[in-house]
Design an enzyme around this catalytic site. Structure first.
Site, PDB file in Angstrom:
ATOM      1  N   GLU A  12       0.817  -1.214   0.000  1.00  0.00           N
ATOM      2  CA  GLU A  12       0.000   0.000   0.000  1.00  0.00           C
ATOM      3  C   GLU A  12       0.850   1.263   0.000  1.00  0.00           C
ATOM      4  OE1 GLU A  12      -2.737  -0.586   3.303  1.00  0.00           O
ATOM      5  OE2 GLU A  12      -4.050  -1.757   2.006  1.00  0.00           O
ATOM      6  N   ASP A  52      -8.091  -9.175   4.919  1.00  0.00           N
ATOM      7  CA  ASP A  52      -7.893  -7.935   5.663  1.00  0.00           C
ATOM      8  C   ASP A  52      -8.940  -7.719   6.754  1.00  0.00           C
ATOM      9  OD1 ASP A  52      -7.038  -5.522   6.483  1.00  0.00           O
ATOM     10  OD2 ASP A  52      -7.604  -4.405   4.700  1.00  0.00           O
ATOM     11  N   GLU A  85     -12.519  -1.895  12.364  1.00  0.00           N
ATOM     12  CA  GLU A  85     -12.556  -1.218  11.066  1.00  0.00           C
ATOM     13  C   GLU A  85     -13.713  -1.706  10.190  1.00  0.00           C
ATOM     14  OE1 GLU A  85      -8.884  -1.555   8.875  1.00  0.00           O
ATOM     15  OE2 GLU A  85      -9.707  -0.548   7.122  1.00  0.00           O
TER      16      GLU A  85
HETATM   17  O1  GCW Z   1      -7.039  -2.697   6.505  1.00  0.00           O
HETATM   18  C1  GCW Z   1      -6.164  -1.864   5.863  1.00  0.00           C
HETATM   19  C2  GCW Z   1      -6.540  -0.520   6.389  1.00  0.00           C
HETATM   20  C3  GCW Z   1      -5.395   0.453   6.337  1.00  0.00           C
HETATM   21  C4  GCW Z   1      -4.223  -0.185   7.078  1.00  0.00           C
HETATM   22  C5  GCW Z   1      -3.833  -1.463   6.355  1.00  0.00           C
HETATM   23  C6  GCW Z   1      -2.695  -2.204   7.053  1.00  0.00           C
HETATM   24  C7  GCW Z   1      -2.603   0.938   8.440  1.00  0.00           C
HETATM   25  O2  GCW Z   1      -7.638  -0.032   5.665  1.00  0.00           O
HETATM   26  O3  GCW Z   1      -5.819   1.643   6.968  1.00  0.00           O
HETATM   27  O4  GCW Z   1      -3.121   0.687   7.161  1.00  0.00           O
HETATM   28  O5  GCW Z   1      -4.923  -2.329   6.320  1.00  0.00           O
HETATM   29  O6  GCW Z   1      -2.997  -3.107   7.829  1.00  0.00           O
HETATM   30  O7  GCW Z   1      -1.550  -1.891   6.826  1.00  0.00           O
END
Ligand code: GCW
Length: 738
Positions: A308, A382, A410
């Protein structure tokens, strides 16, 4: 350095400040968490305890007071004064006066968990003396919290005698906190760390935070976001970090930091961050040495690399192992570790996203240094409301792996909705990976004899017993913030508590933990305990039902991840950020085909699981759409066709929220009005959110199924367009909030 007596006075006065900080500003604002210590109202019980707990001996090998023992004494004094009334005599003594567990008992703990120093023993002696002993001061502090918990729970003293040791060595909270105090995916206010004011100005909350961690046995904290800022590694910030470390130290909480891979460029003046470049390795070594001058017990680095947008070794055509090992070599002389995240997926989307971490890391098994921990999210995607466990847990055998769980919700309603997460974590921890045990040269060299084990669960991977690896760790992404009640939703405190308790002992049940937490937080009125426990225990499944039932995943709103959003994201260059990539809805049916005729993600699991899950008739229904594309008229176990089942699951989720509302309402007058009202209001919002999820998802999937909603499912309040165009703005915790 102050002479010892002054140091003690200093610690005690700080402790007094701490306890004052735990006095609520108004009646019930939730600040005291599960450490309330209100007077026991059952008078005969209180009197029995008061008689039996007249003298408490804290026993350590040295018998000498220390900052940690000062905290232990203070905690006991405050706790027992609050719970029982009369002052209790607390003494510190050395081991010679009490009987510790036998050497054989200790050795068996050590052999199993390689972690002796944190255990504690509680013993109630006939002379009405309670002895709390350990080989370390922190073990004694844990014992103090255990004794206080025992009394708060009103348990018989006859059941007090116990020895307890954590099954996992490093039990950490990860904060996704930025230096500007914005918390990524944080829903409880700003970061607790007031960077601008540190190091001189120290909020009493730092102590209270560390005290809460210690009370559930957590022993480490990563202070800053994995989407990292290299500034944290500069002396200005290290001084601030050192101040926090000093506040946490008496509570046995060590500090860790995230390390931005490109830091040598950003703050080091180098031209490259190539891990195999000697100048880069030397820079990290010097940086690590410098960190230890500020924080002598620094825990180590956490790194999100090549994920990311975060920089990493692959930019230099090096592997994750090259990157991790370079940092590990710098940390090893100091006893520090590198936690390297397995949450990576490529921008080019060559392969099913849920397969990518495994493809990336499996070839590196055996290539990491001993002080590298691979930090693996519980599922392969995730933190969805439900995922199968990550196949890495069953695959890698020579690499220490730490499950990363998300305490902050989240994808489960954030801090607006209720979801007690212990059942979700237990589901993962108890999952059998069917991994075979490793008897290999490395172990033979270390002389480790591997006994056979009936199962190879994720918990056995996490605690290091499966492959007899030298380190063990578990990590939870924190749900704390500057909100007065710490976690936003009053009941979300239960998730912080549950994570700590499970990190200490993953064999505790969700029900036991809920029972403890409710009694500690709301008192022991049987109706209150039974009602809140019931509400908590079903709450995660309720969220699954109204948001992503039957194995659906990643169909949440874009960006803020709060409400429903199963439709495509407009103008995205990344198909794997768009929900249809995951649900694959078409005229035929719904769900991702991850069998051999699809992406074959199943091949990453043990053959037993691949067979079980590869068949739509034998896969657990709650993972059906994770692995299979299911026809709208597929016959389900209930006898209904799939479309009807799906619609009814969504409706069931809504119905369950309404039941929770009624149950909560029945507590009026039985608990304090503040927390009653706060939760009640959130449940009103949750019911409305649940309807939105149901209506938006069913309307959207109906454009593929072309089938009517079955009897029992309420008609949607609006048309599909309404949901598609209702954008939530300025949602908390969303980095790109707009
Ligand atoms: O779930 C995603 C989140 C991001 C997060 C990423 C991660 C901190 O939307 O906000 O970044 O995972 O775990 O690195």
């Amino acid at each position: 350095m102050l002479p010892p007596i002054f140091r003690l006075t200093f610690w005690l006065s700080l402790a007094a400040l701490t306890s004052a900080a735990f006095t609520p500003a108004r009646a019930e604002d939730g600040y005291r968490l599960w450490l309330r210590y209100d007077r026991i109202t059952d008078e005969p019980l209180r009197a029995r305890y008061a008689t039996a707990l007249q003298q408490i001996v804290l026993s350590t090998p040295t018998g000498v007071d220390s900052p940690t023992l000062a905290m232990a004494r203070e905690e006991l004094a405050i706790g027992l004064r609050g719970l029982l009334g009369p002052e209790v005599k607390i003494t510190v003594s050395n081991r010679s006066t009490v009987e510790l567990p036998s050497w054989a008992e200790l050795k068996s703990w050590y052999d199993k968990y390689r972690n002796p120093p944190e255990f504690y023993t509680l013993r109630h002696e006939p002379s009405d003396r309670v002895v709390i002993s350990s080989v370390s001061d922190i073990g004694v502090l844990y014992g103090v919290f255990a004794l206080l918990r025992h009394v708060q729970l009103g348990l018989p003293l006859a059941q007090l005698d116990t020895t307890s040791a954590p099954k996992i060595q490093r039990r950490l909270l990860d904060h996704w906190d930025n230096l500007d105090r914005f918390v990524e995916r944080g829903y409880a206010g700003q970061s607790l760390w007031e960077w601008f004011y540190l190091p001189e100005i120290r909020s009493p909350r730092y102590r209270d935070y560390a005290r809460a961690l210690a009370s559930v046995g957590l022993n480490g904290v990563v202070l800053n976001n994995v989407n990292a800022n290299a500034l944290i590694l500069t002396p200005v910030y290290l001084r601030k970090v050192a101040a926090l470390a000093e506040e946490f130290r008496p509570y046995g909480v060590r500090v860790y930091l995230t390390a931005r891979f490109s830091a040598p460029l950003e703050i080091g003046g180098l031209k490259t961050a190539d891990p195999l470049d000697p100048a880069v390795a030397a820079w990290w070594k010097a940086k690590v040495d410098e960190i230890y001058t500020f924080i002598p017990d620094f825990g180590g680095f956490l790194v999100k690399a090549n994920s990311e947008g975060q920089p990493g070794p692959q930019e230099y055509k090096r592997t994750h192992a090259d990157g991790a090992n370079m940092m590990a070599d710098a940390l090893a002389p100091h006893g520090g570790v590198v936690m390297w995240r397995a949450f990576v997926y490529g921008a080019d989307v060559k392969e099913d996203r849920v397969k990518q971490a495994y493809s990336e890391f499996m070839p590196l098994d055996g290539k990491f240094r001993d002080n590298v921990v691979l930090q693996v999210k519980n599922g392969p995607l995730d933190f969805m409301p439900r995922e199968p466990f990550s196949p890495l847990f069953g695959g890698m055998k020579k690499t220490v792996m730490a499950p990363e769980l998300q305490i902050t919700q989240e994808y489960l309603g954030q801090s607006t909705q209720l979801a007690y997460l212990a059942p979700m974590w237990k589901e993962v921890l108890e999952a059998d990976t069917f991994a075979s045990r490793l008897v290999d040269l490395d172990n033979a060299r270390q002389g480790v004899l591997i006994a056979s084990s009936p199962t190879a669960t994720v918990a056995h991977v996490a605690d290091g017993t499966l492959h007899q690896l030298p380190l063990s760790m578990i990590v939870g992404v924190a749900n704390t913030g500057s909100d007065r009640n710490w976690t936003g939703h009053p009941l979300a405190q239960a998730n912080w508590y549950a994570f700590g308790r499970l990190a200490w002992d993953h064999t505790l049940t969700s029900e036991q933990i809920a029972d403890e937490w409710v009694r500690l937080t709301y008192g022991s009125d049987p109706k209150v305990v039974a009602t809140i426990k019931k509400i908590l225990l079903g709450s995660r499944e309720t969220v699954v039902n109204y948001s992503m039932p039957l194995g659906l995943h990643h169909i949440m709103a874009e960006g803020n991840h709060y409400g429903p959003g199963p439709w495509p994201i407009a103008n995205t260059t990344r198909p794997d950020w768009s929900p249809p990539y995951y649900h694959q809805a078409d005229a035929l049916g719904l769900g991702a085909n991850r069998t051999a005729t699809g992406s074959n993600a199943l091949e990453q699991y043990a053959p037993q699981l691949a067979t079980l899950w590869g068949n739509a008739d034998t896969v657990p229904e709650n993972l059906l759409l994770w692995f299979h594309h299911i026809a709208w008229d597929h016959q389900m176990k209930s006898g209904r066709i799939f479309w009807d089942e799906l619609a009814l699951r969504y409706q069931q989720g809504v119905n369950e929220v309404r039941v929770i509302q009624r149950e909560w309402d029945s507590l009026k007058g039985l608990i304090d009005n503040e927390r009653f009202t706060e939760v009640k209001q959130r449940l009103v919002r949750q019911e409305s959110d649940a309807r939105d999820w149901r209506d938006a998802c069913l309307l959207y999937f109906q454009t593929f199924s072309h089938r009517p909603l079955p009897a029992g499912v309420e008609q949607p309040a609006h048309d599909l367009d309404y949901y598609k165009t209702s954008v939530i703005r300025f949602a908390p915790g969303h980095p790109g909030a707009k």
